[in-house]
Design a protein around this motif. Sequence first.
Motif, PDB file in Angstrom:
ATOM      1  N   GLU A 170       0.830  -1.209   0.000  1.00  0.00           N
ATOM      2  CA  GLU A 170       0.000   0.000   0.000  1.00  0.00           C
ATOM      3  C   GLU A 170       0.863   1.258   0.000  1.00  0.00           C
ATOM      4  O   GLU A 170       0.515   2.265  -0.620  1.00  0.00           O
ATOM      5  CB  GLU A 170      -0.931  -0.001   1.210  1.00  0.00           C
ATOM      6  CG  GLU A 170      -1.918   1.158   1.241  1.00  0.00           C
ATOM      7  CD  GLU A 170      -2.704   1.317  -0.064  1.00  0.00           C
ATOM      8  OE1 GLU A 170      -2.884   2.465  -0.516  1.00  0.00           O
ATOM      9  OE2 GLU A 170      -3.119   0.290  -0.645  1.00  0.00           O
ATOM     10  N   ALA A 192       1.974   1.776  -3.590  1.00  0.00           N
ATOM     11  CA  ALA A 192       0.878   2.315  -4.401  1.00  0.00           C
ATOM     12  C   ALA A 192       0.648   3.784  -4.071  1.00  0.00           C
ATOM     13  O   ALA A 192       0.411   4.608  -4.971  1.00  0.00           O
ATOM     14  CB  ALA A 192      -0.394   1.507  -4.168  1.00  0.00           C
ATOM     15  N   LYS A 214      -2.938   2.250  -9.877  1.00  0.00           N
ATOM     16  CA  LYS A 214      -4.168   1.513 -10.176  1.00  0.00           C
ATOM     17  C   LYS A 214      -3.856   0.102 -10.663  1.00  0.00           C
ATOM     18  O   LYS A 214      -4.509  -0.870 -10.281  1.00  0.00           O
ATOM     19  CB  LYS A 214      -4.978   2.276 -11.229  1.00  0.00           C
ATOM     20  CG  LYS A 214      -6.339   1.684 -11.524  1.00  0.00           C
ATOM     21  CD  LYS A 214      -7.119   2.564 -12.482  1.00  0.00           C
ATOM     22  CE  LYS A 214      -8.506   1.979 -12.760  1.00  0.00           C
ATOM     23  NZ  LYS A 214      -9.271   2.853 -13.702  1.00  0.00           N
ATOM     24  N   ARG A 222      -2.577  -2.037  -7.605  1.00  0.00           N
ATOM     25  CA  ARG A 222      -3.671  -2.467  -6.729  1.00  0.00           C
ATOM     26  C   ARG A 222      -4.534  -3.523  -7.399  1.00  0.00           C
ATOM     27  O   ARG A 222      -5.029  -4.447  -6.738  1.00  0.00           O
ATOM     28  CB  ARG A 222      -4.521  -1.266  -6.329  1.00  0.00           C
ATOM     29  CG  ARG A 222      -3.836  -0.314  -5.356  1.00  0.00           C
ATOM     30  CD  ARG A 222      -4.827   0.656  -4.743  1.00  0.00           C
ATOM     31  NE  ARG A 222      -4.215   1.465  -3.707  1.00  0.00           N
ATOM     32  CZ  ARG A 222      -3.871   2.739  -3.848  1.00  0.00           C
ATOM     33  NH1 ARG A 222      -4.081   3.343  -5.018  1.00  0.00           N
ATOM     34  NH2 ARG A 222      -3.332   3.406  -2.855  1.00  0.00           N
ATOM     35  N   SER A 223      -4.741  -3.393  -8.693  1.00  0.00           N
ATOM     36  CA  SER A 223      -5.561  -4.369  -9.407  1.00  0.00           C
ATOM     37  C   SER A 223      -4.920  -5.749  -9.370  1.00  0.00           C
ATOM     38  O   SER A 223      -5.606  -6.768  -9.164  1.00  0.00           O
ATOM     39  CB  SER A 223      -5.764  -3.912 -10.855  1.00  0.00           C
ATOM     40  OG  SER A 223      -6.547  -4.847 -11.572  1.00  0.00           O
ATOM     41  N   ASP A 234      -5.237  -7.136  -5.741  1.00  0.00           N
ATOM     42  CA  ASP A 234      -6.600  -7.588  -5.455  1.00  0.00           C
ATOM     43  C   ASP A 234      -6.889  -8.927  -6.125  1.00  0.00           C
ATOM     44  O   ASP A 234      -7.494  -9.825  -5.524  1.00  0.00           O
ATOM     45  CB  ASP A 234      -7.612  -6.543  -5.929  1.00  0.00           C
ATOM     46  CG  ASP A 234      -7.583  -5.271  -5.086  1.00  0.00           C
ATOM     47  OD1 ASP A 234      -6.991  -5.317  -3.985  1.00  0.00           O
ATOM     48  OD2 ASP A 234      -8.114  -4.251  -5.539  1.00  0.00           O
TER      49      ASP A 234
END
Length: 535
Positions: A47, A50, A70, A73-74, A77
Amino acid sequence: MNGALPDVPEVRVVGLPQLTSGFDLVERLDLGMHLKVHGPLEPIGGEQLAALAERISLKGRGGAGFPFAKKLRSVADSAIRRGVRPVVVVNGSEDEPACRKDTVLINRAPHLILDGALLAAEALGARTLVIGVTRDSTERSMQQALAERGLSNRRGSALRARVQRNPVRMVTGESSALIRSADGGPAMPPGRKVRASDSGVGGAPTLLSNAETFAQLAVAARIGADRYRNTGLQDEPGTVMLTVSGAVARPMVLEVPSGVPLRYVLQLAGAPPLPQGVLTGGYHGKWMDATAAHDAVVSRASMDAAGGALGAGAILPIGQDTCPLGEALLVAQWLAAESAGQCGPCYLGLPAAARGLEDILNGGGPAALEALRQITQAVKRRGACKHPDGSAAFIESTVSAFTDDLAAHVLGSGCGRPVQGVLPLQDEAAPTAGAGGGDTGPSGQRLAVDWTLCQGHGLCADIVPELIQLGPDGYPSVAEASVPRYSQARAVRAVRRCPALALRLEEDPSKPAARPSLPVLPPGRGRRALGSGRD
Protein backbone atom coordinates in the motif's frame (compact mmCIF):
# COMPACT_ATOMS: atom_id res chain seq x y z
CA MET A 1 17.96 7.24 -45.85
CA ASN A 2 15.63 5.76 -43.23
CA GLY A 3 18.63 4.30 -41.41
CA ALA A 4 18.11 2.65 -38.05
CA LEU A 5 19.15 4.42 -34.85
CA PRO A 6 21.99 2.83 -32.86
CA ASP A 7 20.99 0.94 -29.74
CA VAL A 8 22.66 3.58 -27.57
CA PRO A 9 22.73 6.99 -29.24
CA GLU A 10 24.08 10.15 -27.64
CA VAL A 11 22.50 10.83 -24.22
CA ARG A 12 22.01 14.35 -22.87
CA VAL A 13 20.34 15.82 -19.80
CA VAL A 14 18.46 19.06 -19.21
CA GLY A 15 18.71 20.05 -15.55
CA LEU A 16 19.75 17.56 -12.87
CA PRO A 17 19.84 13.91 -13.90
CA GLN A 18 17.72 11.31 -12.15
CA LEU A 19 17.44 8.23 -14.36
CA THR A 20 20.72 9.07 -16.08
CA SER A 21 22.74 9.76 -12.93
CA GLY A 22 26.23 8.36 -13.33
CA PHE A 23 26.16 8.34 -17.13
CA ASP A 24 28.95 10.93 -17.08
CA LEU A 25 31.14 8.54 -15.08
CA VAL A 26 30.83 5.18 -16.84
CA GLU A 27 29.23 3.67 -19.91
CA ARG A 28 27.32 1.10 -17.84
CA LEU A 29 26.54 1.18 -14.14
CA ASP A 30 27.31 -2.28 -12.76
CA LEU A 31 25.89 -3.13 -9.34
CA GLY A 32 28.79 -1.61 -7.42
CA MET A 33 28.73 1.68 -9.33
CA HIS A 34 24.93 1.72 -9.23
CA LEU A 35 24.95 1.60 -5.42
CA LYS A 36 27.63 4.30 -5.25
CA VAL A 37 25.57 6.62 -7.48
CA HIS A 38 22.05 5.90 -6.22
CA GLY A 39 22.59 4.40 -2.77
CA PRO A 40 20.83 1.43 -1.14
CA LEU A 41 17.09 0.85 -1.38
CA GLU A 42 14.83 -0.55 1.34
CA PRO A 43 11.69 -2.61 0.59
CA ILE A 44 8.32 -0.84 0.76
CA GLY A 45 4.96 -2.32 1.65
CA GLY A 46 2.36 -2.80 -1.05
CA GLU A 47 0.00 0.00 0.00
CA GLN A 48 2.93 2.33 0.65
CA LEU A 49 4.27 1.66 -2.83
CA ALA A 50 0.88 2.31 -4.40
CA ALA A 51 0.53 5.53 -2.39
CA LEU A 52 4.00 6.64 -3.56
CA ALA A 53 3.07 6.01 -7.18
CA GLU A 54 -0.13 8.03 -6.67
CA ARG A 55 1.66 10.96 -5.04
CA ILE A 56 4.11 11.29 -7.93
CA SER A 57 1.33 10.71 -10.52
CA LEU A 58 3.35 7.85 -12.04
CA LYS A 59 1.89 6.63 -15.31
CA GLY A 60 3.19 4.00 -17.69
CA ARG A 61 5.95 5.37 -19.93
CA GLY A 62 5.45 2.86 -22.73
CA GLY A 63 2.83 4.95 -24.52
CA ALA A 64 -0.58 4.18 -22.99
CA GLY A 65 -0.01 6.23 -19.84
CA PHE A 66 -2.03 3.98 -17.50
CA PRO A 67 -1.74 4.93 -13.78
CA PHE A 68 0.80 2.62 -12.14
CA ALA A 69 -0.87 2.67 -8.71
CA LYS A 70 -4.17 1.51 -10.18
CA LYS A 71 -2.42 -1.34 -12.00
CA LEU A 72 -0.52 -2.35 -8.84
CA ARG A 73 -3.67 -2.47 -6.73
CA SER A 74 -5.56 -4.37 -9.41
CA VAL A 75 -2.90 -7.08 -9.51
CA ALA A 76 -2.81 -7.30 -5.70
CA ASP A 77 -6.60 -7.59 -5.45
CA SER A 78 -6.70 -10.29 -8.13
CA ALA A 79 -3.90 -12.27 -6.46
CA ILE A 80 -5.61 -12.13 -3.06
CA ARG A 81 -9.00 -13.06 -4.49
CA ARG A 82 -7.60 -16.06 -6.35
CA GLY A 83 -5.05 -17.07 -3.74
CA VAL A 84 -2.14 -17.22 -6.19
CA ARG A 85 1.20 -15.45 -6.35
CA PRO A 86 1.41 -12.78 -9.05
CA VAL A 87 4.15 -12.27 -11.63
CA VAL A 88 6.09 -9.09 -12.44
CA VAL A 89 7.08 -8.39 -16.05
CA VAL A 90 9.39 -5.62 -17.29
CA ASN A 91 8.66 -4.72 -20.89
CA GLY A 92 11.95 -3.73 -22.50
CA SER A 93 10.78 -4.72 -25.98
CA GLU A 94 11.41 -1.35 -27.56
CA ASP A 95 10.89 -2.32 -31.18
CA GLU A 96 9.79 0.95 -32.75
CA PRO A 97 12.58 2.38 -34.92
CA ALA A 98 12.09 5.88 -33.48
CA CYS A 99 12.41 4.85 -29.80
CA ARG A 100 15.59 4.13 -27.85
CA LYS A 101 15.00 5.44 -24.32
CA ASP A 102 14.29 2.05 -22.73
CA THR A 103 17.14 0.48 -24.68
CA VAL A 104 19.49 3.14 -23.31
CA LEU A 105 18.31 2.54 -19.74
CA ILE A 106 18.68 -1.25 -20.04
CA ASN A 107 22.16 -0.91 -21.54
CA ARG A 108 23.45 1.75 -19.19
CA ALA A 109 21.37 1.60 -15.96
CA PRO A 110 19.89 -1.91 -15.77
CA HIS A 111 19.95 -2.03 -11.97
CA LEU A 112 17.71 1.02 -11.67
CA ILE A 113 15.06 -0.88 -13.65
CA LEU A 114 15.60 -3.99 -11.54
CA ASP A 115 15.26 -1.91 -8.37
CA GLY A 116 11.76 -0.84 -9.37
CA ALA A 117 10.76 -4.31 -10.52
CA LEU A 118 12.06 -5.93 -7.32
CA LEU A 119 10.25 -3.34 -5.19
CA ALA A 120 7.02 -4.28 -6.92
CA ALA A 121 7.72 -8.01 -6.64
CA GLU A 122 8.45 -7.73 -2.91
CA ALA A 123 5.33 -5.62 -2.30
CA LEU A 124 3.12 -8.09 -4.19
CA GLY A 125 4.73 -11.25 -2.88
CA ALA A 126 5.66 -12.26 -6.44
CA ARG A 127 8.13 -15.08 -6.94
CA THR A 128 8.61 -14.71 -10.70
CA LEU A 129 10.21 -11.83 -12.61
CA VAL A 130 10.40 -11.74 -16.40
CA ILE A 131 12.30 -9.08 -18.36
CA GLY A 132 11.31 -8.92 -22.02
CA VAL A 133 13.97 -7.72 -24.48
CA THR A 134 14.51 -7.90 -28.23
CA ARG A 135 18.11 -6.84 -28.84
CA ASP A 136 21.49 -8.48 -28.37
CA SER A 137 22.75 -5.52 -26.35
CA THR A 138 19.77 -5.39 -23.98
CA GLU A 139 19.81 -9.15 -23.47
CA ARG A 140 23.52 -9.10 -22.57
CA SER A 141 23.18 -6.16 -20.20
CA MET A 142 20.17 -7.55 -18.35
CA GLN A 143 21.60 -11.07 -18.11
CA GLN A 144 24.75 -9.55 -16.64
CA ALA A 145 22.71 -7.47 -14.19
CA LEU A 146 20.82 -10.53 -12.96
CA ALA A 147 24.12 -12.38 -12.49
CA GLU A 148 25.57 -9.43 -10.55
CA ARG A 149 22.63 -9.69 -8.14
CA GLY A 150 22.78 -13.46 -7.91
CA LEU A 151 19.33 -13.84 -9.48
CA SER A 152 18.52 -16.79 -11.69
CA ASN A 153 15.69 -18.96 -12.92
CA ARG A 154 16.73 -21.99 -10.88
CA ARG A 155 14.07 -23.98 -9.06
CA GLY A 156 13.99 -23.32 -5.35
CA SER A 157 15.10 -19.70 -5.68
CA ALA A 158 13.18 -17.21 -3.55
CA LEU A 159 12.64 -15.19 -6.74
CA ARG A 160 13.00 -16.79 -10.15
CA ALA A 161 14.18 -14.14 -12.61
CA ARG A 162 14.80 -14.59 -16.30
CA VAL A 163 15.25 -12.65 -19.51
CA GLN A 164 12.74 -13.38 -22.29
CA ARG A 165 14.27 -12.70 -25.72
CA ASN A 166 11.87 -11.99 -28.58
CA PRO A 167 12.39 -10.91 -32.20
CA VAL A 168 12.57 -7.21 -33.09
CA ARG A 169 9.04 -6.67 -34.34
CA MET A 170 6.57 -3.88 -33.67
CA VAL A 171 3.93 -6.27 -32.31
CA THR A 172 6.28 -8.04 -29.86
CA GLY A 173 6.23 -4.95 -27.62
CA GLU A 174 2.47 -5.36 -27.12
CA SER A 175 1.83 -6.58 -23.59
CA SER A 176 -0.21 -9.65 -24.54
CA ALA A 177 2.46 -10.69 -27.07
CA LEU A 178 5.15 -10.51 -24.39
CA ILE A 179 3.03 -12.55 -21.97
CA ARG A 180 2.30 -15.11 -24.66
CA SER A 181 5.99 -15.53 -25.46
CA ALA A 182 6.86 -15.79 -21.76
CA ASP A 183 4.50 -18.78 -21.65
CA GLY A 184 6.37 -20.44 -24.51
CA GLY A 185 4.16 -19.29 -27.38
CA PRO A 186 4.90 -17.06 -30.35
CA ALA A 187 5.62 -13.40 -29.65
CA MET A 188 2.33 -12.26 -31.15
CA PRO A 189 -0.93 -10.98 -29.63
CA PRO A 190 -3.29 -13.87 -28.89
CA GLY A 191 -6.34 -12.23 -30.46
CA ARG A 192 -8.39 -12.15 -27.26
CA LYS A 193 -8.48 -9.26 -24.84
CA VAL A 194 -7.69 -10.38 -21.28
CA ARG A 195 -6.34 -8.00 -18.66
CA ALA A 196 -2.88 -9.01 -17.49
CA SER A 197 -3.86 -8.05 -13.95
CA ASP A 198 -6.44 -10.86 -14.07
CA SER A 199 -4.58 -13.48 -16.10
CA GLY A 200 -1.06 -13.03 -17.42
CA VAL A 201 2.05 -15.20 -17.34
CA GLY A 202 1.06 -18.76 -16.50
CA GLY A 203 -2.51 -17.56 -15.93
CA ALA A 204 -1.41 -15.65 -12.82
CA PRO A 205 -2.19 -11.97 -12.15
CA THR A 206 0.66 -10.07 -13.78
CA LEU A 207 2.05 -6.59 -13.19
CA LEU A 208 3.48 -5.52 -16.54
CA SER A 209 4.99 -2.12 -17.21
CA ASN A 210 7.79 -0.73 -19.32
CA ALA A 211 11.41 -0.30 -18.30
CA GLU A 212 11.35 3.46 -17.70
CA THR A 213 8.29 3.17 -15.46
CA PHE A 214 10.10 0.80 -13.08
CA ALA A 215 13.20 3.05 -13.14
CA GLN A 216 11.07 6.08 -12.23
CA LEU A 217 9.55 4.11 -9.35
CA ALA A 218 13.03 3.26 -8.05
CA VAL A 219 14.11 6.92 -8.13
CA ALA A 220 10.98 8.05 -6.27
CA ALA A 221 11.39 5.32 -3.64
CA ARG A 222 14.91 6.57 -2.90
CA ILE A 223 14.36 10.32 -2.81
CA GLY A 224 10.75 10.40 -1.62
CA ALA A 225 7.63 11.85 -3.19
CA ASP A 226 8.20 15.45 -2.05
CA ARG A 227 11.68 15.71 -3.51
CA TYR A 228 10.58 13.87 -6.66
CA ARG A 229 7.76 16.39 -7.14
CA ASN A 230 10.19 19.33 -6.92
CA THR A 231 11.21 18.53 -10.51
CA GLY A 232 8.87 19.23 -13.41
CA LEU A 233 5.20 20.19 -13.47
CA GLN A 234 2.84 19.87 -10.53
CA ASP A 235 0.39 17.63 -12.36
CA GLU A 236 3.11 15.61 -14.16
CA PRO A 237 6.15 15.73 -11.86
CA GLY A 238 9.56 14.24 -12.50
CA THR A 239 11.62 13.83 -15.63
CA VAL A 240 10.77 12.38 -19.04
CA MET A 241 12.97 10.30 -21.32
CA LEU A 242 12.75 11.33 -24.99
CA THR A 243 14.21 9.98 -28.22
CA VAL A 244 14.74 12.75 -30.78
CA SER A 245 15.52 11.82 -34.39
CA GLY A 246 14.24 12.58 -37.88
CA ALA A 247 15.60 15.73 -39.51
CA VAL A 248 18.08 16.54 -36.74
CA ALA A 249 21.83 17.03 -36.73
CA ARG A 250 22.31 14.76 -33.69
CA PRO A 251 19.84 11.98 -32.94
CA MET A 252 19.81 11.55 -29.19
CA VAL A 253 18.06 10.38 -26.05
CA LEU A 254 17.36 13.14 -23.53
CA GLU A 255 16.23 13.21 -19.93
CA VAL A 256 14.31 16.43 -19.36
CA PRO A 257 12.02 17.73 -16.62
CA SER A 258 8.37 17.79 -17.64
CA GLY A 259 7.39 21.29 -18.68
CA VAL A 260 10.51 21.99 -20.75
CA PRO A 261 9.54 23.75 -24.02
CA LEU A 262 9.44 21.32 -26.92
CA ARG A 263 11.19 23.89 -29.11
CA TYR A 264 14.20 23.76 -26.75
CA VAL A 265 14.38 19.97 -27.08
CA LEU A 266 14.33 20.29 -30.87
CA GLN A 267 17.01 22.99 -30.75
CA LEU A 268 19.32 20.78 -28.66
CA ALA A 269 19.13 18.03 -31.29
CA GLY A 270 19.77 20.44 -34.17
CA ALA A 271 16.30 20.38 -35.75
CA PRO A 272 15.39 22.87 -38.50
CA PRO A 273 14.48 26.29 -37.02
CA LEU A 274 11.05 26.08 -38.67
CA PRO A 275 10.16 22.41 -39.12
CA GLN A 276 7.44 21.52 -41.55
CA GLY A 277 5.96 19.25 -38.92
CA VAL A 278 6.93 17.28 -35.80
CA LEU A 279 5.81 13.70 -35.33
CA THR A 280 5.20 13.14 -31.62
CA GLY A 281 4.69 9.84 -29.83
CA GLY A 282 6.36 7.74 -32.53
CA TYR A 283 4.80 5.83 -35.41
CA HIS A 284 1.56 5.32 -33.53
CA GLY A 285 1.58 9.02 -32.69
CA LYS A 286 0.42 12.31 -34.17
CA TRP A 287 1.86 15.19 -36.18
CA MET A 288 2.10 18.72 -34.84
CA ASP A 289 2.64 21.76 -37.04
CA ALA A 290 5.50 24.19 -36.44
CA THR A 291 3.36 26.66 -34.48
CA ALA A 292 1.96 24.02 -32.15
CA ALA A 293 5.42 22.53 -31.61
CA HIS A 294 6.81 25.98 -30.80
CA ASP A 295 4.18 26.62 -28.13
CA ALA A 296 3.95 23.15 -26.53
CA VAL A 297 5.88 21.90 -23.52
CA VAL A 298 6.95 18.33 -22.79
CA SER A 299 3.92 16.89 -21.01
CA ARG A 300 1.01 14.66 -21.89
CA ALA A 301 -1.56 17.37 -21.30
CA SER A 302 0.22 20.09 -23.26
CA MET A 303 1.04 17.91 -26.25
CA ASP A 304 -2.46 16.42 -26.35
CA ALA A 305 -3.94 19.93 -26.31
CA ALA A 306 -1.65 20.92 -29.19
CA GLY A 307 -2.82 17.96 -31.29
CA GLY A 308 0.21 15.80 -30.59
CA ALA A 309 0.97 12.93 -28.23
CA LEU A 310 3.79 12.25 -25.78
CA GLY A 311 3.27 8.49 -26.14
CA ALA A 312 6.53 6.58 -25.81
CA GLY A 313 8.57 9.80 -25.96
CA ALA A 314 9.64 9.80 -29.61
CA ILE A 315 10.02 13.24 -31.23
CA LEU A 316 10.69 13.45 -34.99
CA PRO A 317 10.80 16.78 -36.85
CA ILE A 318 10.96 17.00 -40.64
CA GLY A 319 12.26 19.93 -42.66
CA GLN A 320 10.75 22.01 -45.44
CA ASP A 321 12.79 20.27 -48.15
CA THR A 322 10.97 16.93 -48.11
CA CYS A 323 7.52 15.65 -49.07
CA PRO A 324 5.71 14.90 -45.78
CA LEU A 325 3.23 12.53 -47.41
CA GLY A 326 6.07 10.62 -49.05
CA GLU A 327 7.87 10.35 -45.70
CA ALA A 328 4.66 9.10 -44.10
CA LEU A 329 4.15 6.57 -46.89
CA LEU A 330 7.49 4.90 -46.10
CA VAL A 331 6.42 4.58 -42.48
CA ALA A 332 2.94 3.33 -43.43
CA GLN A 333 4.48 0.64 -45.62
CA TRP A 334 6.79 -0.39 -42.79
CA LEU A 335 3.86 -0.53 -40.36
CA ALA A 336 1.93 -2.73 -42.79
CA ALA A 337 4.89 -5.11 -43.07
CA GLU A 338 5.07 -5.32 -39.25
CA SER A 339 1.66 -7.00 -39.11
CA ALA A 340 1.41 -10.23 -37.15
CA GLY A 341 -0.66 -11.55 -40.06
CA GLN A 342 -3.40 -13.01 -37.89
CA CYS A 343 -6.36 -10.61 -38.16
CA GLY A 344 -8.01 -8.92 -41.12
CA PRO A 345 -7.65 -5.29 -39.97
CA CYS A 346 -3.90 -5.85 -39.70
CA TYR A 347 -2.83 -8.04 -42.62
CA LEU A 348 -5.51 -6.72 -45.01
CA GLY A 349 -6.34 -3.24 -43.73
CA LEU A 350 -2.86 -1.85 -43.16
CA PRO A 351 -1.46 -2.79 -46.59
CA ALA A 352 -4.65 -1.38 -48.13
CA ALA A 353 -4.18 1.86 -46.19
CA ALA A 354 -0.56 2.14 -47.34
CA ARG A 355 -1.67 1.58 -50.94
CA GLY A 356 -4.37 4.20 -50.47
CA LEU A 357 -1.81 6.77 -49.35
CA GLU A 358 0.36 5.79 -52.31
CA ASP A 359 -2.62 6.29 -54.65
CA ILE A 360 -2.99 9.84 -53.34
CA LEU A 361 0.69 10.55 -53.95
CA ASN A 362 0.37 9.17 -57.47
CA GLY A 363 -2.46 11.56 -58.34
CA GLY A 364 -5.47 9.42 -57.52
CA GLY A 365 -7.56 12.49 -56.85
CA PRO A 366 -10.46 12.99 -54.41
CA ALA A 367 -11.65 9.42 -54.94
CA ALA A 368 -8.33 8.08 -53.60
CA LEU A 369 -8.58 10.35 -50.56
CA GLU A 370 -12.11 9.20 -49.80
CA ALA A 371 -11.09 5.56 -50.23
CA LEU A 372 -8.22 6.05 -47.77
CA ARG A 373 -10.55 7.55 -45.19
CA GLN A 374 -12.92 4.62 -45.51
CA ILE A 375 -10.07 2.13 -45.07
CA THR A 376 -8.68 3.77 -41.93
CA GLN A 377 -12.16 3.96 -40.41
CA ALA A 378 -12.72 0.27 -41.15
CA VAL A 379 -9.41 -0.73 -39.54
CA LYS A 380 -9.88 0.94 -36.15
CA ARG A 381 -11.09 -0.92 -33.05
CA ARG A 382 -11.26 -4.26 -34.86
CA GLY A 383 -7.76 -5.70 -34.49
CA ALA A 384 -6.33 -8.38 -32.24
CA CYS A 385 -4.04 -5.72 -30.72
CA LYS A 386 -3.49 -1.95 -30.88
CA HIS A 387 -1.22 -2.04 -33.93
CA PRO A 388 -4.02 -1.44 -36.49
CA ASP A 389 -5.48 1.39 -34.38
CA GLY A 390 -2.14 3.13 -33.92
CA SER A 391 -1.17 2.76 -37.57
CA ALA A 392 -4.53 4.07 -38.79
CA ALA A 393 -4.26 7.02 -36.40
CA PHE A 394 -0.82 7.85 -37.79
CA ILE A 395 -2.17 7.92 -41.36
CA GLU A 396 -5.19 10.00 -40.36
CA SER A 397 -2.95 12.48 -38.56
CA THR A 398 -0.73 12.74 -41.66
CA VAL A 399 -3.68 13.55 -43.88
CA SER A 400 -5.00 16.13 -41.40
CA ALA A 401 -1.67 17.81 -40.65
CA PHE A 402 -0.38 18.50 -44.17
CA THR A 403 -3.43 19.90 -45.92
CA ASP A 404 -1.50 22.05 -48.41
CA ASP A 405 0.62 19.13 -49.56
CA LEU A 406 -2.44 16.91 -49.63
CA ALA A 407 -4.24 19.37 -51.87
CA ALA A 408 -1.22 19.57 -54.18
CA HIS A 409 -1.22 15.79 -54.61
CA VAL A 410 -5.00 15.32 -54.76
CA LEU A 411 -5.85 18.27 -57.00
CA GLY A 412 -2.58 18.92 -58.82
CA SER A 413 0.63 17.27 -59.91
CA GLY A 414 2.18 16.94 -56.45
CA CYS A 415 4.18 19.13 -54.08
CA GLY A 416 7.36 18.87 -56.18
CA ARG A 417 9.59 17.97 -53.25
CA PRO A 418 11.60 14.74 -53.04
CA VAL A 419 11.34 12.16 -50.29
CA GLN A 420 14.50 12.38 -48.18
CA GLY A 421 13.87 9.34 -45.98
CA VAL A 422 14.55 11.23 -42.75
CA LEU A 423 12.35 9.09 -40.51
CA PRO A 424 14.30 6.11 -39.13
CA LEU A 425 13.15 2.59 -39.94
CA GLN A 426 14.34 -0.74 -38.68
CA ASP A 427 17.14 -2.50 -40.48
CA GLU A 428 15.83 -5.68 -42.08
CA ALA A 429 17.26 -8.60 -40.14
CA ALA A 430 16.46 -12.24 -39.67
CA PRO A 431 14.81 -13.04 -36.32
CA THR A 432 16.99 -14.67 -33.70
CA ALA A 433 16.77 -18.44 -33.73
CA GLY A 434 14.45 -19.78 -31.11
CA ALA A 435 13.06 -16.36 -30.29
CA GLY A 436 9.56 -17.17 -31.48
CA GLY A 437 7.35 -15.27 -33.86
CA GLY A 438 9.87 -15.58 -36.70
CA ASP A 439 7.21 -15.84 -39.41
CA THR A 440 6.37 -12.13 -39.51
CA GLY A 441 9.40 -10.73 -41.36
CA PRO A 442 10.19 -10.37 -45.06
CA SER A 443 10.62 -13.60 -47.00
CA GLY A 444 12.93 -12.22 -49.70
CA GLN A 445 10.34 -13.08 -52.35
CA ARG A 446 7.79 -11.19 -54.40
CA LEU A 447 4.67 -12.36 -56.16
CA ALA A 448 4.59 -11.18 -59.78
CA VAL A 449 1.80 -11.15 -62.37
CA ASP A 450 2.58 -12.03 -65.99
CA TRP A 451 0.17 -9.78 -67.89
CA THR A 452 0.65 -11.71 -71.13
CA LEU A 453 -0.97 -14.74 -69.48
CA CYS A 454 -3.41 -13.27 -66.92
CA GLN A 455 -7.06 -13.85 -67.85
CA GLY A 456 -8.69 -12.23 -64.80
CA HIS A 457 -9.94 -15.38 -63.07
CA GLY A 458 -9.43 -13.68 -59.68
CA LEU A 459 -8.42 -16.77 -57.70
CA CYS A 460 -5.21 -15.07 -56.55
CA ALA A 461 -7.15 -12.27 -54.84
CA ASP A 462 -9.19 -14.87 -52.94
CA ILE A 463 -6.10 -16.78 -51.77
CA VAL A 464 -3.76 -13.88 -50.91
CA PRO A 465 -5.99 -10.81 -50.48
CA GLU A 466 -3.28 -9.13 -48.39
CA LEU A 467 -1.05 -9.06 -51.50
CA ILE A 468 -3.39 -8.90 -54.48
CA GLN A 469 -6.69 -7.09 -54.95
CA LEU A 470 -8.73 -6.87 -58.12
CA GLY A 471 -9.22 -3.56 -59.85
CA PRO A 472 -12.47 -2.29 -61.39
CA ASP A 473 -11.68 -4.27 -64.55
CA GLY A 474 -11.48 -7.56 -62.63
CA TYR A 475 -7.72 -7.90 -63.07
CA PRO A 476 -5.06 -7.59 -60.30
CA SER A 477 -4.44 -3.98 -59.33
CA VAL A 478 -0.68 -4.55 -58.80
CA ALA A 479 1.99 -6.12 -60.97
CA GLU A 480 4.14 -7.40 -58.10
CA ALA A 481 4.03 -7.47 -54.30
CA SER A 482 6.64 -8.29 -51.63
CA VAL A 483 5.72 -11.45 -49.73
CA PRO A 484 6.09 -11.48 -45.93
CA ARG A 485 6.87 -14.82 -44.36
CA TYR A 486 3.39 -15.26 -42.98
CA SER A 487 1.99 -15.13 -46.55
CA GLN A 488 4.50 -17.49 -48.17
CA ALA A 489 2.35 -20.61 -48.01
CA ARG A 490 -0.66 -18.79 -49.45
CA ALA A 491 1.51 -17.21 -52.16
CA VAL A 492 2.74 -20.65 -53.23
CA ARG A 493 -0.87 -21.88 -53.28
CA ALA A 494 -1.90 -18.94 -55.45
CA VAL A 495 0.89 -19.74 -57.92
CA ARG A 496 -0.15 -23.36 -58.08
CA ARG A 497 -3.85 -22.68 -58.52
CA CYS A 498 -3.68 -19.94 -61.15
CA PRO A 499 -5.49 -21.51 -64.16
CA ALA A 500 -3.55 -19.33 -66.62
CA LEU A 501 -0.12 -19.91 -65.01
CA ALA A 502 0.16 -16.12 -64.78
CA LEU A 503 1.72 -15.92 -61.31
CA ARG A 504 5.28 -16.55 -60.26
CA LEU A 505 7.49 -16.14 -57.20
CA GLU A 506 10.73 -14.26 -57.72
CA GLU A 507 13.59 -13.04 -55.61
CA ASP A 508 12.85 -9.60 -54.19
CA PRO A 509 16.11 -7.62 -54.34
CA SER A 510 14.72 -4.92 -52.03
CA LYS A 511 13.99 -7.35 -49.18
CA PRO A 512 16.61 -10.13 -48.97
CA ALA A 513 15.91 -12.94 -46.58
CA ALA A 514 18.63 -14.54 -44.51
CA ARG A 515 16.92 -17.91 -44.37
CA PRO A 516 14.47 -18.50 -47.24
CA SER A 517 12.25 -21.40 -46.28
CA LEU A 518 10.42 -21.88 -49.56
CA PRO A 519 11.79 -22.35 -53.09
CA VAL A 520 12.29 -19.26 -55.21
CA LEU A 521 11.28 -19.43 -58.83
CA PRO A 522 13.48 -17.82 -61.46
CA PRO A 523 11.61 -15.32 -63.66
CA GLY A 524 9.48 -16.79 -66.41
CA ARG A 525 8.71 -20.19 -64.88
CA GLY A 526 5.25 -21.37 -63.92
CA ARG A 527 3.76 -23.58 -61.27
CA ARG A 528 5.26 -26.84 -62.58
CA ALA A 529 8.63 -25.74 -61.22
CA LEU A 530 7.11 -26.10 -57.74
CA GLY A 531 5.76 -29.61 -58.24
CA SER A 532 2.59 -31.24 -59.43
CA GLY A 533 0.32 -28.31 -58.76
CA ARG A 534 -1.61 -30.14 -56.05
CA ASP A 535 -1.98 -28.68 -52.55
